[in-house]
Design an enzyme around this catalytic site. Structure first.
Site, PDB file in Angstrom:
ATOM      1  N   HIS A 116      -7.542  13.892 -17.112  1.00 27.14           N
ATOM      2  CA  HIS A 116      -8.774  14.112 -16.329  1.00 27.14           C
ATOM      3  C   HIS A 116      -8.554  15.431 -15.985  1.00 27.14           C
ATOM      4  O   HIS A 116      -9.740  16.261 -15.920  1.00 27.14           O
ATOM      5  CB  HIS A 116      -8.819  13.210 -15.046  1.00 27.14           C
ATOM      6  CG  HIS A 116      -7.891  13.352 -14.173  1.00 27.14           C
ATOM      7  ND1 HIS A 116      -6.740  12.645 -14.016  1.00 27.14           N
ATOM      8  CD2 HIS A 116      -7.680  14.060 -12.868  1.00 27.14           C
ATOM      9  CE1 HIS A 116      -5.974  12.905 -13.098  1.00 27.14           C
ATOM     10  NE2 HIS A 116      -6.399  13.764 -12.095  1.00 27.14           N
ATOM     11  N   ASP A 117      -7.311  16.002 -15.299  1.00 22.71           N
ATOM     12  CA  ASP A 117      -7.248  17.414 -14.958  1.00 22.71           C
ATOM     13  C   ASP A 117      -6.784  18.466 -16.024  1.00 22.71           C
ATOM     14  O   ASP A 117      -6.388  19.376 -15.554  1.00 22.71           O
ATOM     15  CB  ASP A 117      -6.697  17.569 -13.616  1.00 22.71           C
ATOM     16  CG  ASP A 117      -7.491  17.459 -12.299  1.00 22.71           C
ATOM     17  OD1 ASP A 117      -8.528  17.322 -12.562  1.00 22.71           O
ATOM     18  OD2 ASP A 117      -6.508  17.087 -11.337  1.00 22.71           O
ATOM     19  N   LYS A 120      -7.407  22.123 -15.831  1.00 22.17           N
ATOM     20  CA  LYS A 120      -6.490  23.059 -14.922  1.00 22.17           C
ATOM     21  C   LYS A 120      -5.734  23.987 -15.539  1.00 22.17           C
ATOM     22  O   LYS A 120      -5.138  24.964 -14.764  1.00 22.17           O
ATOM     23  CB  LYS A 120      -5.924  22.149 -13.721  1.00 22.17           C
ATOM     24  CG  LYS A 120      -6.877  21.476 -12.952  1.00 22.17           C
ATOM     25  CD  LYS A 120      -6.087  20.917 -11.651  1.00 22.17           C
ATOM     26  CE  LYS A 120      -7.148  20.318 -10.494  1.00 22.17           C
ATOM     27  NZ  LYS A 120      -6.399  19.556  -9.670  1.00 22.17           N
ATOM     28  N   HIS A 145     -13.159  23.390 -13.935  1.00 23.77           N
ATOM     29  CA  HIS A 145     -11.997  22.567 -14.613  1.00 23.77           C
ATOM     30  C   HIS A 145     -12.132  21.308 -15.474  1.00 23.77           C
ATOM     31  O   HIS A 145     -12.078  21.022 -16.674  1.00 23.77           O
ATOM     32  CB  HIS A 145     -10.525  22.360 -13.888  1.00 23.77           C
ATOM     33  CG  HIS A 145     -10.736  21.272 -12.807  1.00 23.77           C
ATOM     34  ND1 HIS A 145     -11.100  21.242 -11.549  1.00 23.77           N
ATOM     35  CD2 HIS A 145     -10.587  19.882 -13.168  1.00 23.77           C
ATOM     36  CE1 HIS A 145     -11.269  19.909 -10.906  1.00 23.77           C
ATOM     37  NE2 HIS A 145     -10.827  19.076 -11.810  1.00 23.77           N
ATOM     38  N   HIS A 169     -15.275  13.476 -14.166  1.00 19.18           N
ATOM     39  CA  HIS A 169     -14.551  12.787 -12.947  1.00 19.18           C
ATOM     40  C   HIS A 169     -14.661  13.454 -11.594  1.00 19.18           C
ATOM     41  O   HIS A 169     -13.874  12.803 -10.726  1.00 19.18           O
ATOM     42  CB  HIS A 169     -12.911  12.901 -13.453  1.00 19.18           C
ATOM     43  CG  HIS A 169     -12.453  14.202 -13.284  1.00 19.18           C
ATOM     44  ND1 HIS A 169     -12.473  15.353 -14.173  1.00 19.18           N
ATOM     45  CD2 HIS A 169     -11.479  14.742 -12.172  1.00 19.18           C
ATOM     46  CE1 HIS A 169     -11.871  16.452 -13.750  1.00 19.18           C
ATOM     47  NE2 HIS A 169     -11.202  15.853 -12.539  1.00 19.18           N
ATOM     48  N   ASP A 198      -8.599   7.915  -7.556  1.00 17.40           N
ATOM     49  CA  ASP A 198      -8.242   9.486  -7.404  1.00 17.40           C
ATOM     50  C   ASP A 198      -8.227   9.725  -5.934  1.00 17.40           C
ATOM     51  O   ASP A 198      -7.118  10.204  -5.475  1.00 17.40           O
ATOM     52  CB  ASP A 198      -9.307  10.330  -7.978  1.00 17.40           C
ATOM     53  CG  ASP A 198      -8.706  11.704  -8.116  1.00 17.40           C
ATOM     54  OD1 ASP A 198      -7.383  11.940  -8.187  1.00 17.40           O
ATOM     55  OD2 ASP A 198      -9.460  12.731  -8.028  1.00 17.40           O
TER      56      ASP A 198
HETATM   57 FE   LIG Z   1      -9.999  17.249 -11.137  1.00 14.54          FE
END
Ligand SMILES: [Fe+2]
Length: 254
Positions: A116-117, A120, A145, A169, A198
């Protein structure tokens, strides 16, 4: 004359019988051969199927390893989150099983949760690690992101659905999320599940400025955001998930 005919008839009848028996034996042997052949085919087929299944499992395993490696590369930059992605993926799968077993069975859902990230990677350290509130421009960059992550993942054909999860997300049930301000059921179900877990992980994880909250505290906080930030049906599903399962994931046992 009568007796001669009778003997002749008998001879020919027993000859016919022998022939019939021989034919019957030949058919029986043929049938047995065919049966053995079919058994061999079936056994070959079983072996092929087993080998294919093992290959598919191996392939899936290497996919998971690759995705985890990518995830770890992102998380290595953020000392606080630790195994956040792995935990969220485990919480997410447990919750997805309650919401819709088909969702949890789709391997792309786990990949999407893990990745999901990933976007970044493109966020500078100065913004990613900033302790103070982000400035407007920094916030704009940070909020990109999900799109950056989507751009990274979408080019991998086998991760097309995972890319959608990455993209959405941070959407919220009431439409105030980003990047597309999707609302309600327009948000992919996997992302509605993700949003809940999350937050669950964020609330229950220790941070340098505050200790992690209890599960009960996290449940209450999430319940308070059902219908605004979260899909109420997903929040209800979280209530059905027992503390022991969540606690095992929290302790890193799953
Ligand atoms: Fe995120």
């Amino acid at each position: 004359m009568k007796a001669t005919i009778a003997v002749g008839d008998k001879d020919s009848a027993s000859h016919e019988l022998r022939q019939l028996r021989a034919q019957l034996d030949a058919h029986r042997r043929e049938a047995q051969d065919k049966e053995r052949q079919l058994e061999r085919y079936a056994s070959d087929l079983r072996e092929t199927f087993k080998a294919e299944r093992a290959r598919a499992e191996e392939l899936r395993g290497s996919y998971v390893d690759t995705v985890r490696a990518l995830t770890n590369a992102v998380e290595a930059r953020d000392a606080y989150t630790g195994a956040h992605a792995a935990r969220v993926a485990a919480y997410g799968l447990a919750l997805a099983r309650r919401v819709d077993p088909n969702l949890a069975a789709n391997p792309q859902v786990e990949f999407g949760f893990l990745l999901h990230d990933v976007g970044k990677v493109a966020i500078p350290d100065g913004i990613l690690h900033k302790a103070d509130r982000l400035g407007d421009e920094e916030r704009v960059l940070m909020d990109r992101h999900p799109i950056i992550g989507y751009e990274i993942v979408r080019n991998i054909e086998s991760l097309a659905e995972a890319a959608q999860i990455v993209l959405h997300h941070h959407e919220r049930w009431d439409g105030s999320g980003y990047p597309d301000r999707l609302a309600g059921e327009a948000i992919p179900l996997a992302d509605r599940v993700f949003a809940v877990v999350d937050t669950l992980d964020a609330i229950t994880t220790d941070r340098p400025y505050r200790p992690g909250s209890s599960l009960a505290g996290a449940r209450a906080e999430i319940r308070g955001m059902a219908g605004t930030q979260f899909d109420p049906a997903v929040v209800n599903a979280l209530d059905e998930l027992g503390d022991s399962e969540l606690e095992r994931i929290r302790q890193g046992e799953v």
